[in-house]
Design an enzyme around this catalytic site. Sequence first.
Site, PDB file in Angstrom:
ATOM      1  N   PRO A  87       0.806  -1.231   0.000  1.00 42.25           N
ATOM      2  CG  PRO A  87      -0.129  -1.104   2.132  1.00 42.25           C
ATOM      3  CD  PRO A  87       0.542  -2.054   1.192  1.00 42.25           C
ATOM      4  CD  GLU A 114      -0.462  -5.352  10.621  1.00 43.79           C
ATOM      5  OE1 GLU A 114      -0.142  -4.156  10.494  1.00 43.79           O
ATOM      6  OE2 GLU A 114      -1.641  -5.732  10.692  1.00 43.79           O
ATOM      7  NE  ARG A 152      -7.458  -2.293 -21.592  1.00 41.54           N
ATOM      8  CZ  ARG A 152      -8.396  -2.296 -22.533  1.00 41.54           C
ATOM      9  NH1 ARG A 152      -9.162  -3.372 -22.672  1.00 41.54           N
ATOM     10  NH2 ARG A 152      -8.572  -1.259 -23.314  1.00 41.54           N
ATOM     11  CG  ASP A 167      -8.562   2.032 -23.705  1.00 43.51           C
ATOM     12  OD1 ASP A 167      -9.696   1.895 -24.175  1.00 43.51           O
ATOM     13  OD2 ASP A 167      -7.785   1.090 -23.501  1.00 43.51           O
TER      14      ASP A 167
END
Length: 235
Positions: A87, A114, A152, A167
């Site tokens: 994160p 964690e 993609r 896109d």
Amino acid sequence: MRFDVVTIFPEMFAHVFEHGVVGRAIERGLLELHAHDLREHTHDRHRQVDDTPFGGGPGMVMKPEPLVEAVESIRPKNPGPVILMEPWGERFDQGLAAELATEPGLTIVCGRYEGIDDRVRVALEAREISIGDYVLSGGEIPACVVIDAVARLVPGVVGDPESLVHDTFTATAAGGPSGWPQFTRPAEYRGMTVPDVLLSGDHKRIDEWRLGQAESRRRQAAQRRDSQTKELKKT
């Protein structure tokens, strides 16, 4: 291009990518996707992949030995960079997806608990990547996001290459307009009608309308972000 994923839930990935654009590309041999069970690289009868953190604190930390051994077993078949889904990592966006799509492959390690013992990052010279500032249960869903976005952009995966140019975030990342409202048949639905300009056949006017709408949406999104930032600062 080859994707290898190290995870305690390898069965998740087959279900996600057995359909759609990526699934068809795998069937055609344009992509390879291999999900590896981290517990197969443990050496104790409990198949333990985590332990308590040095220094104290809540939760558990993913152990270095199984992760490093798992990735080392993959490297002879996949020489591409190692990605840790964390994160606090580098923010994933379309520009980073395009950069990663030029690699021969990616090995993605899915964090849990964690986090991952930092010696894994050092030993594997891994790159930490995050898909956003929010909390998820683990790195599997972020890994799916990275795989889908990168896949993609591999030549031949998307049937119409022109669609990649238009896109929303591809165009925006390249400095072009995109993100305008889209409409299809019927021309009227529950009293709501398609803007007349889109039915006019005048492509110059249509392009101008789309450019204006895209810019308006970007301004509104920026205003919302600014407002949210101010509210967070107050708290």
